[in-house]
Design a protein around this motif. Sequence first.
Motif, PDB file in Angstrom:
ATOM      1  N   UNK A 908       0.500   7.074   1.339  1.00  0.00           N
ATOM      2  CA  UNK A 908       0.926   8.463   1.531  1.00  0.00           C
ATOM      3  C   UNK A 908      -0.273   9.373   1.738  1.00  0.00           C
ATOM      4  N   UNK A 911      -1.744   8.821   5.167  1.00  0.00           N
ATOM      5  CA  UNK A 911      -0.918   9.387   6.224  1.00  0.00           C
ATOM      6  C   UNK A 911      -1.088  10.894   6.274  1.00  0.00           C
ATOM      7  N   UNK A 919      -1.241   7.542  10.920  1.00  0.00           N
ATOM      8  CA  UNK A 919      -0.735   8.867  11.239  1.00  0.00           C
ATOM      9  C   UNK A 919       0.768   8.844  11.488  1.00  0.00           C
ATOM     10  N   UNK A 920       1.206   7.784  12.074  1.00  0.00           N
ATOM     11  CA  UNK A 920       2.626   7.737  12.398  1.00  0.00           C
ATOM     12  C   UNK A 920       3.356   6.633  11.667  1.00  0.00           C
ATOM     13  N   UNK A 921       2.875   6.352  10.511  1.00  0.00           N
ATOM     14  CA  UNK A 921       3.525   5.322   9.728  1.00  0.00           C
ATOM     15  C   UNK A 921       4.914   5.805   9.329  1.00  0.00           C
ATOM     16  N   UNK A 924       7.495   4.682   4.713  1.00  0.00           N
ATOM     17  CA  UNK A 924       6.655   4.065   3.692  1.00  0.00           C
ATOM     18  C   UNK A 924       7.569   3.496   2.617  1.00  0.00           C
TER      19      UNK A 924
ATOM     20  N   UNK B  38       8.706  11.540   8.168  1.00  0.00           N
ATOM     21  CA  UNK B  38       8.444  10.236   8.763  1.00  0.00           C
ATOM     22  C   UNK B  38       9.126   9.110   8.013  1.00  0.00           C
ATOM     23  N   UNK B  39       9.409   9.363   6.770  1.00  0.00           N
ATOM     24  CA  UNK B  39      10.018   8.292   6.009  1.00  0.00           C
ATOM     25  C   UNK B  39      11.531   8.276   6.165  1.00  0.00           C
ATOM     26  N   UNK B 111      12.944   6.341   2.221  1.00  0.00           N
ATOM     27  CA  UNK B 111      12.267   5.757   1.079  1.00  0.00           C
ATOM     28  C   UNK B 111      11.576   6.804   0.239  1.00  0.00           C
ATOM     29  N   UNK B 112      11.689   8.030   0.656  1.00  0.00           N
ATOM     30  CA  UNK B 112      10.809   9.045   0.087  1.00  0.00           C
ATOM     31  C   UNK B 112      11.468  10.399   0.290  1.00  0.00           C
TER      32      UNK B 112
END
Lengths: 1619, 238
Positions: A908, A911, A919-921, A924, B38-39, B111-112
């Motif tokens: 985290x 990122x 950067x674009x993960x 998570x 993003x998650x 997930x977050x």
Amino acid sequence: MNPKEEKVKIITEEFIENDEDAGVGRQKKTPKVARQKRKKRLPTTGPEEMVSENPHFNQQEPVQEDSDTRPLSMTSRRGPRSLPPIPSASRTGFAEFSMRERMREKLQAARSKAESTLLQEIPTPRPRRLQSPSEKELETEFGTEADEEVQRTQKEDDSQSYSRVKFCDSVRKIKPKPPVPPGFPSAEEAYNFFTFNFDPEPEESEEKPKAKNRDGTNQEEEEGEEEEPPVQEHKMDEEELLSAKDDEDFLLGLDHAAEDFVVVRPADYESVHVRLQMEKELLFVPSRLTVPTYKKLPENVQPRFLEDEGLYAGARPEVPRACQNIMENRLLTQEPGRKWFGDDGKILALPNPTKGFPSRPPVLTQEQDIKAELETLYKKAVKYVHRSQHMIGSGDPSGNFQLDIDISGLIFTHHPCFSREHVLAAKLAQLYDQHLARQQRNKAKFLTDKLQALRNAVQTELNPAKPHKSLDTTQKAINEYKSEIRQTRKLRDAEQEKDRTLLKTIIKVWKEMKSLREFQRFTNTPLKLVLRKEKVDQKTDEEAYEAEIQAEISELLEELMEEYERKMEGYRAAYQQWKAWKKAQRAKKKKKKQEHPDEEMEEPYPGEEPVKPVPPEPTDRALVEQQVRERAARSRRRPGEPTLVPELSLAGSVTPNEQCPRAEVLRREDVKRRSIYLKVIFNDKEVSRTDSRPLGADFRVHFGQIFNLQIFNWPESLMLQVYETIGHSGTTLLAEVFLPIPETTIVTGRAPIEEVEFSSNQHVTLDHEGVGSGVPFSFEADGSNQLILMTSGKVSNGVAWAIGENGIPLIPPLSQQNIGFRSALKRADAISSIGTSGLTDLKKLAKWAAESKLDPNDPNNAPLMQLISVATSGESYVPDFFRLEQLQQEFNFVSDEELNRSKRFRLLCLRSQEVPEFRNYKQIPAYDREIMEKVFQDYEKRLRDRNVIETKDHIDTHRAIVAKYLQQVRESVINRFLIAKHHFLLSDLIVEEEVPNISSEGSGILGLSLFKLAEQKRPLRPRRKGRKKVTAQNLSDGDIKVLVNIIRAYDIPVRKPTASKFQQPSRSSRTFSEKRAASPTAHSPTHSADYPLGQVLVRPFVEVSFQRTICHTTTAEGPNPSWNEELELPFRAPNGDYSTTSLQSVRDDVFINIFDEVLNDVLEDDHERGRGIHTHIERHWLGSVKIPFSTIYFQAKIDGTFKIDIPPVLLGYSKERNLMIERSFDSVRSLSEGSYITLFITIEPQLVPGESVREKFDSQEDEKLLQATEKFQTECALKFPHRQCLTTVTDISGKTVFVTRYLKPLNPPRELLDACPSSPQATAELVARYVSLIPFLPDTVSFAGICDMWSTSDQFLDLLAGDEEEHAVLLCNYFLSLGKKAWLMMGSAIPEGPTAYVLTREQSHYLIWNPCTGHFYGQFDTFCPLKSVGCLIGPDNIWFNIQRYDSPLRINFDVTKPKLWKSFFSRSLPYPGLSSVQPEELIYQRTDKAAAAELQDRIEKILKEKIMDWRPRHLTRWNRYCTSALRHFLPVLERSQGEDIEDDHRAELLKQLGDYRFSGFPLHMPYSELKPLTEAVYSTGVHNIDVPNVEFALAVYIHPYPKNVLSVWIYVASLIRNR
Amino acid sequence: MAAAGPSVFLLMVNGQVESAQFPEYDDLYCKYCFVYGQDWAPTALPLASVSRVDGGAGAEEGPWTVTRTEERRQHGDKGLEEGISQITSKSQDVRRALVWNFPIDVTFKSTNPYGWPQIVLSVYGPDVFGNDVVRGYGAVHVPFSPGRHKRTVPMFVPESTSKLQKFTSWFMGRRPEYTDPKVVAQGEGREVTRVRSQGFVTLLFNVVTKDMRKLGYDTGPPDTQGASGPSPPQGLPP
């Protein structure tokens, strides 16, 4: 009847008729109109009548109002009947009045009838008019009459029903007898006329109008009926009925129906009292009086106040007392009312929840248009600060403190107006006060008792009953006691003496006063002293007296004895001494006399000679006794003498003024004229003042005022000023009284009233009995014994700190006080009282809390209390260190190590730091265990490798270093721009129309848009619109596709017949001169005969590979195939990041490969041939075109014909043209050698290319120059917006640099110059080749999202990477150093887009050089990739192309012509001689040949491995013989730069590998990394051959050029053995 | 993996864009989309069941189902992740409400909780010349706690940079717009814009979460988050 009245009647009648006419004529008109008309007309008649009558019919109206729209004839009928007795009365005033009254009735009747008819016709607007205010006013004006009427109608209500019948009869009677006057057109009119006017009989006059009116009504009804019936529906049902009936009745002449339904009653009225009575029964009005507490509490319960018990009770919300009382009263009357009351008898209430200060956020007003002079200046509020240390700290929440000053009164102890008696009285009062004070303290008594006790103690000590005590201690104690006794006795005696003298003085003053009163024969003061004698028992008193004296005597004797003893001791010692001395003296004398008779003088100290001591005298008891008695008599009451208790009272009477002498009267009057007030001065400022109060005759002023001072600062001084006003003249300041500032413990309610004395030094002399002030006066008649008294007095006041609402004293914190005030601390503020350090010392804090009596129940103190309770319990460990964030520990739910170990947390963090790998993960994982360790591997490796140069990937060390350096530069620059990326401009966020440009020059938006307005919104034939551009944000994998449209190709190499083993060499490329002339090559037609007619020359197809996705077209035939096919390739962004920056940095290339499809018959047996066709498809690589993705991305589309990159040697193929076939257009198309392909490439959807960062870079250029560049650019952009104009560029450190600074002659490598010294052209080509061998790396890739960056040539050579600009600059510099005339040419080319080329001027012509490929073109070469020219840049100037065309074919390159080229530096702005940023000289190191050879071997090995890897299911055999042959051949290729060798080579190969079918080609490229090499080999598809017996050959040759520029040749071939 | 517990939690949101209050405008329509971190990923709730149904139906019904499956695959089974509503006119009563009742139905997996989904609304309507112009942008987080939630979102539009542009934009019917409506769900870059308030849009959310508690996120009242049993219906939040 009096004629006046008649006249009136006539007129009235007239207007009624008129009215009716009007009503009939204008039925649509509202009655009001008619009415107004009536009013207007009335004044024309006799004014007197007007006055009397007009009000009347107004007054009558309320009655009508009751019946509103009923047929009103009834009312009119009623009127007359109510007055029967009145007409019979004589013609007195009353009669006249009644007459008039009747007339009015009649009039009223007539009018109301008319109105009623009108109303029936037009009913709706009627009520409104009736309620008009003017009428109401009139009604009240004639209130009495109205009342009368009301009563009358009331009376008549009962009798109505029967009177109606009567009336009907009478109407019938009247009707038949109308006299008919001749000469009148209408009988009815005549009738009306006569009946109305000339009937003197009141009875008749009453009746007739009715009849007439009725008739009138009838008429109207008849007319009205036709039009109006529906209107009636608006009325109430009753009325409808009525009207229906009425109609009938009227027709019949009957009028009874109305009365049946209408009951006219007076308005219900109850007197106010009755109504109040009734209301009282119904309504409950709670009393406003305060409810006594006992009512609110249960029986026999005392109210309990929590505050008093020390419990915390919050501040109650403020409710007005009256409301509270009402509520309490209300609650008490309800049943369970008591439950609402608390123990203290108040309504239960929560603490006041309102905040004491407004929490409204500050209003931010942003007025733009405020003029400067009107603008409000902000000045910080400045508190009044007396001295800086008294400032309240800004952190102090409440700055309001309060000091309560209670000024109760003022007493003058002396005043100029005092009479002599007053002086004495004051003295007496003072003495008396003193006496009282002493009395209260009663020190004498106390000391006597003490003495007694001490004596007792001595007695007990002496008592032998206590033997256990050692003698010593006893003796010591006794001695102490005795000395104590002595002291005490002395004190007592002094006190007693003082008491006695005081008493004596009081009596003396009183006597003086009495004598004065007698002398002046009046009294001024009510003072009266009474001496009360208290009888004492003579005997006991005497005994006590005697005992006392005896005890004293004995004590004294004892004392004296002791003294005597002591003196005797001293005497004895002294005597001994003296004796000794004497003896010695004598001896001395003798000696002297014997030895030195002359030295008589020697006795030096005559004083030393001790006197002979006198023995003390023993004490004499009698003497002592006498002394004691004397003293006792002086200071003590004689035994038996009664105790005198003075009592001062004000019981005396003051002599009234009349009996006083004139002077005294004057004095008294003077006193009366005087008044006193006090000013309260706080910190030298007047804050308030008392009322002015007159001075009383007793010189006392009572104020009784309390001042609440709201203060901010610690009080510096508090002072009262006493002012005296005499009469109406001015005030004089009598005195200033300084009040002590109270201790902080003194709060309101606890402060005692204190008297503070003051005195004034003013001198006042008065001309009356007053003694004045500061003036001597005397009581004596002779003026002796003068006294000077000053004005003085006492102010009784109380100063205390107020207590706030929550019980906290409103005292400023101690920090404001001087250090000197520290002692007075007991503060509400802990920090100020014990210092900041005290907060950490809990014990101190607790001590302070105990001292300052904090209310433990106050929630404000709760945390402190808790802390203290913890601290005092002693359980907690108080750390002896200070921590800034005490609570941090609380939030540490895991230790730092554990947190760092968490993979998820790390992910985290990375990122959010926008580390490229993460950067674009996406997504998570929620748990650590789901995060694979390998996620971090790449990142960690990168971190590790940052400083370690790794040579595995970058075979050659120098390049590794360079790559590393490049990487670091890139990272640092990217980091800089990542920050810049987060700065947004308005245009990034908001799409907005630009400011319209009215001038039609340029785009002329406004005109165009105006035109657009008229356009249809949704036209039937819509015009083609540009593709919608997509912002890259919301894209995901698979959304973007690369479309490649392959249209056709020209001059594809054709197969050579395998049969011909030898061919005459032919030049496939032209010499320099040929190129320049662009003349067609004369091809030898030698081999055309070899081609069997109809045999397929070549079957080419195109394969496009992008990101390892491969698509291919169908196979076409012939050397000029046409496919016209669209291929679609998906695009995947790295890491799934479709942001602009990421897309810009995509380094993938689109490979467009052209293959020849070769069908091989695989059948080996001829006998099987009949049954089937078994062919094997082979594909032979012919050439490729490589287009970087970034070019497509930035260009959005690529459309054009490209030269196919065909290897110099293509075994088995030739570029021979079959003249026989292509004869017709050969002359046209074969102008240029090489094969071409026409392509169209685009991205779907269209992506918005990232803009270069518009950050303005700092520059070291002259400001003027920069301005000039801007001006130049805007001017150019205005004329030719699409032509590239370049004046400044960004250097590698991010600074703006003027572009000409990059151009400077620089030396090319020596060996290149030495290679062919004879031919300058060859040298030029060689140099160009050298430059082209430096790998190409676009700026946009290395510095994603960043504008073009220009590195200097030495940087470029060090980096060994750069884009067109760097190549062009270097090449241009080389050319300049070669002595050529060379320019940098900015323009756009295919496929690069905007790019930089180099233009050189040869003797007569211009050459265009592509610095990246090393190729050059003549100006008129149609296949020159440069399509437009924007500007030329020389070492000392810039020329912008202002010609009509920009194609190099059509423009003139003569920069000296200002009409064609706009130059930057001109006469107006001469060239300032800018120094170059380039180095003086380029230094070239010779490349290590051994290293190059080693690299060569390694590349060969790696490539071989790769090919084997790419063929996982096949065996890969390497033909060593062929490989060595190829290896031998590559240096030749290098030497000849890939030209002119094909045929020799072919021949040689054939010689060696005669029985192999051979397909292969050499690839040539500059060396940067391994990856492009493998990609290039892969793209040829050599490895794809899966013929079982295929063999491969691969040779690599690296030719080292200076400065580590390496030219790489890879020869790949596949061999198939012919059987 | 089932034994190990869930690795994602699910957030199911349905509800509707109920109505709007735009005192000055009429005939508006609205668009919505979601912005999430993003998650987060929009998902179909029972992934397995969807594929099974598709497979079964595809075998039975032939090409039609195939295309539908294709389509669904293209849209990623994301539910109503974005939508554009009908044009609605003001009610004639005193409320003058613009009612859309436009459904929202989307399920996210994540997930977050970081990057919790926000719904971004943009309202458009014709101006005096009949051009479609934007009438408001607004965004609000999907409520965290399960249950029924009503949200009133204040809407705003970017202002023109100058008076002249204001006039021309009014005249041309090309008011300033955000390059991307999703800007309103982000904080970055907002400082360069000036906006004007326009009106309100009322949204209704029904939120269901799954496995949040198991992953250690406690968002709702304790009784409604229990693993067993359906949560009792909650009253409308004030």
